[in-house]
Write a protein that holds these residues in place. Structure first.
Motif, short mmCIF file in Angstrom:
data_model
loop_
_atom_site.label_atom_id
_atom_site.label_comp_id
_atom_site.label_asym_id
_atom_site.label_seq_id
_atom_site.Cartn_x
_atom_site.Cartn_y
_atom_site.Cartn_z
N ALA A 16 64.53 87.63 56.51
CA ALA A 16 63.63 86.14 57.55
C ALA A 16 63.47 86.80 59.13
O ALA A 16 63.15 86.40 60.40
CB ALA A 16 62.75 85.75 57.19
N GLY A 17 65.21 85.57 59.55
CA GLY A 17 65.03 85.39 60.88
C GLY A 17 65.57 86.77 61.49
O GLY A 17 64.81 86.77 62.18
N GLY A 19 64.53 89.85 60.73
CA GLY A 19 63.24 90.30 60.98
C GLY A 19 62.10 89.91 61.66
O GLY A 19 61.19 91.07 62.72
N VAL A 20 61.94 88.93 62.58
CA VAL A 20 61.63 88.28 63.15
C VAL A 20 61.69 88.41 64.31
O VAL A 20 61.34 88.51 66.02
CB VAL A 20 61.53 86.89 63.01
CG1 VAL A 20 60.59 85.89 64.31
CG2 VAL A 20 60.51 85.91 61.93
N ALA A 21 63.47 88.50 64.25
CA ALA A 21 63.91 88.96 65.98
C ALA A 21 63.67 90.03 66.58
O ALA A 21 63.60 90.40 67.43
CB ALA A 21 65.82 88.33 65.63
N HIS A 22 63.12 90.90 64.89
CA HIS A 22 63.28 92.64 65.48
C HIS A 22 61.49 92.61 66.81
O HIS A 22 61.93 93.59 67.15
CB HIS A 22 63.07 93.32 63.99
CG HIS A 22 64.82 94.10 64.16
ND1 HIS A 22 64.89 92.81 63.40
CD2 HIS A 22 64.96 95.06 64.23
CE1 HIS A 22 66.55 93.75 63.40
NE2 HIS A 22 65.89 94.74 62.86
N PHE A 23 61.02 91.33 66.10
CA PHE A 23 59.79 91.60 66.65
C PHE A 23 59.77 90.58 67.92
O PHE A 23 58.75 91.00 68.87
CB PHE A 23 58.69 91.44 65.98
CG PHE A 23 58.04 91.97 64.45
CD1 PHE A 23 57.74 92.90 64.97
CD2 PHE A 23 59.07 92.35 63.77
CE1 PHE A 23 56.56 93.69 63.51
CE2 PHE A 23 58.39 93.37 62.56
CZ PHE A 23 57.99 94.18 62.95
N ALA A 24 60.30 90.12 67.67
CA ALA A 24 60.64 88.45 69.15
C ALA A 24 61.49 89.12 70.29
O ALA A 24 61.20 88.60 71.77
CB ALA A 24 61.30 87.38 68.46
N TYR A 46 60.99 98.25 64.89
CA TYR A 46 59.93 97.71 64.23
C TYR A 46 60.06 97.51 62.85
O TYR A 46 60.36 97.03 62.09
CB TYR A 46 58.93 98.04 65.13
CG TYR A 46 58.09 97.01 66.55
CD1 TYR A 46 59.20 96.37 67.13
CD2 TYR A 46 56.97 97.69 67.30
CE1 TYR A 46 58.71 95.29 67.95
CE2 TYR A 46 56.57 97.64 68.50
CZ TYR A 46 57.72 96.39 68.96
OH TYR A 46 57.30 95.31 70.09
N GLY A 49 62.61 95.93 61.02
CA GLY A 49 62.17 94.62 61.09
C GLY A 49 60.88 94.38 59.75
O GLY A 49 61.23 93.33 59.75
N GLU A 52 62.81 93.96 56.00
CA GLU A 52 64.29 92.78 56.52
C GLU A 52 63.03 92.03 55.98
O GLU A 52 62.86 90.89 55.38
CB GLU A 52 64.52 92.14 58.19
CG GLU A 52 65.96 93.60 58.22
CD GLU A 52 66.39 92.87 59.75
OE1 GLU A 52 67.83 93.15 59.15
OE2 GLU A 52 65.53 93.18 60.32
N LEU A 53 61.18 91.50 56.87
CA LEU A 53 60.49 90.82 56.06
C LEU A 53 59.48 90.81 54.93
O LEU A 53 60.25 89.80 54.20
CB LEU A 53 58.94 90.86 57.37
CG LEU A 53 59.55 90.12 59.10
CD1 LEU A 53 58.41 89.94 59.76
CD2 LEU A 53 59.95 88.59 58.26
#
Length: 126
Positions: A16-17, A19-24, A46, A49, A52-53
């Motif tokens: 999750a971390g 996955g979020v990093a791929h967008f942030a 994207y 990410g 991963e989410l």
């Protein structure tokens, strides 16, 4: 909570971390997308990410844990070429960065084994 019960949740948290990093902060991920892949690196960033989410959610839920963990193991194998790309691209960077890029390569194996362990027993490695 015993370690074996925390293992899938820790794996889900890691996914999750990332996955979020791929967008942030997508730029560092864009840079390691193998150039031979079709389409834009950002689309691949994207997409990975989002995968991963989805894997994180699947592993967090006991009912889908085993199948999601098997998929995560396959995903870790599938993204290995990005780590190879990074190591190749960073071969002329300062030694600490070069070492970090090279250190990522063998780290995929424990991730694959961790995901397989979660899939095998539905709880994770003891």
């Amino acid at each position: 909570m015993p370690r074996s019960e925390r293992s899938p949740l820790l794996l889900a948290g890691l996914l999750a971390g990332m996955g979020v990093a791929h967008f942030a902060a997508p730029r560092p991920f864009d840079a390691i997308i193998p150039r031979r892949l079709p389409g834009s690196p950002r689309a691949w960033t994207y997409a990975s990410g989002a995968v991963e989410l989805a894997l994180a959610a699947g592993i967090a839920a006991p009912r889908t844990r085993a199948s999601a963990a098997k998929a995560a193991a396959a995903f870790f194998v599938g993204v290995f070429p990005a780590n190879v790309q990074m190591a190749a691209d960073w071969r002329h960077r300062p030694a600490p960065l070069r070492a970090a890029a090279l250190a990522r390569l063998p780290l995929q194996l424990p991730l694959v084994l961790w995901a397989r362990g979660v899939a095998r027993n539905g709880k994770g490695l003891s």
